[in-house]
Design an enzyme around this catalytic site. Structure first.
Site, PDB file in Angstrom:
ATOM      1  N   ASP A  67     -19.721 -36.479  56.670  1.00 35.65           N
ATOM      2  CA  ASP A  67     -18.796 -37.256  57.496  1.00 35.65           C
ATOM      3  C   ASP A  67     -18.637 -36.671  58.898  1.00 35.65           C
ATOM      4  OD1 ASP A  67     -17.475 -34.983  56.598  1.00 35.65           O
ATOM      5  OD2 ASP A  67     -15.933 -36.055  55.497  1.00 35.65           O
ATOM      6  N   ASN A 136      -5.485 -35.099  48.220  1.00 32.68           N
ATOM      7  CA  ASN A 136      -5.212 -36.417  47.624  1.00 32.68           C
ATOM      8  C   ASN A 136      -6.418 -36.922  46.818  1.00 32.68           C
ATOM      9  OD1 ASN A 136      -7.033 -37.090  49.589  1.00 32.68           O
ATOM     10  ND2 ASN A 136      -5.674 -38.404  50.778  1.00 32.68           N
TER      11      ASN A 136
END
Ligand code: GLP
Length: 250
Positions: A67, A136
């Site tokens: 990313d 998360n």
């Protein structure tokens, strides 16, 4: 799935570096999927030390990163290209032309995502994909969502990720709100996935990923469907898995 429990961060880093170096020794022109964040820093340091000692070479290795922040130049000190240069590529004998990170400055980010997807596909996908884990449950920048997104895509970062990554920026306001991330399709197409986790603040995410339901609200849970996953985590990160009686090796 194989789970290695290590004493602490340094031991986790050495074990992960061992597994990556084994892949490179076995297949010198392998495709490594690489990750950023603070978790892999020790792994990269160890790999660089062994490479500089002449134990093995990255000369023919190709790499694809997961990313990049949208809007950050490769020279920005918080861009993931800069991270990879300073934490790994500048210290090993890899050919920089064989390293790939999505272009965060692309004028057409959607076209850049399509190009990146095609690039990873044309390389035959990663032989070994290294992953960190967001608090998360995110992998790469695949954030919790209602669906798993297969392709490389532009993603809106969640507040939890912005807060977690703010420590690297002057303030939370400076954290980019969007990123380009490899999708779940490329990650799952990797032949082997190596997920590393360290610290008590990852214990819930690790537990949810491997003991919870397969649910896009915990993106890492998709890894339960991969046939070759290795998890290397320290005691703190694996505490909830161990408490639940999941078998681990040392
Ligand atoms: C970032 C990266 C992820 C990384 C995660 C965890 O958001 N995009 O690839 O795994 O954060 O980072 P850290 O290792 O610093 O906890």
């Amino acid at each position: 799935m194989r789970i290695y429990l290590t004493e602490d961060y340094d031991a986790m880093s050495r074990r992960a570096a061992n597994l990556i170096s084994a892949e490179v020794i076995r297949n010198p022109s392998c495709v490594l999927g690489l990750a950023t964040g603070s978790t892999p820093v020790g792994t990269y340091k160890q790999l660089a030390a062994w490479n500089q000692r002449g134990d093995f070479s990255f000369k023919e290795v190709r790499s694809v990163n997961l990313d990049e922040y949208k809007g950050l130049a490769p020279t920005h000190d918080q861009s993931y290209r800069y991270f990879m240069q300073t934490n790994l590529f500048d210290h090993i004998d890899i050919d920089v032309n064989n390293t790939n990170v999505p272009n965060g400055l692309a004028a057409d980010p959607v076209a850049e995502c399509a190009r990146y997807d095609e690039l990873v596909r044309s390389l035959g996908y990663a032989d070994l994909q290294l992953l960190g884990l967001g608090r998360n449950g995110h992998i790469g920048f695949n954030e919790p969502a209602d669906i798993f997104v297969k392709e490389t895509h532009v993603v809106d970062l969640t507040q939890s990720t912005i807060d977690a990554n703010a420590r690297f920026f002057a303030s939370a306001d400076d954290v980019p709100r969007q990123a380009l991330t490899m999708g779940i399709g490329c990650i799952m197409a990797a032949r082997r996935v190596l997920l590393i986790a360290s610290g008590a603040d990852k214990a819930d995410a690790v537990y949810n990923a491997f003991c919870g339901p397969i649910d896009p609200h915990c993106p890492a849970s998709i890894l339960q469907l991969h046939s070759d996953v290795v998890l290397v985590g320290d005691k703190a990160a694996l505490s909830k898995l161990v408490a639940a009686g999941v078998p681990v090796c040392e």
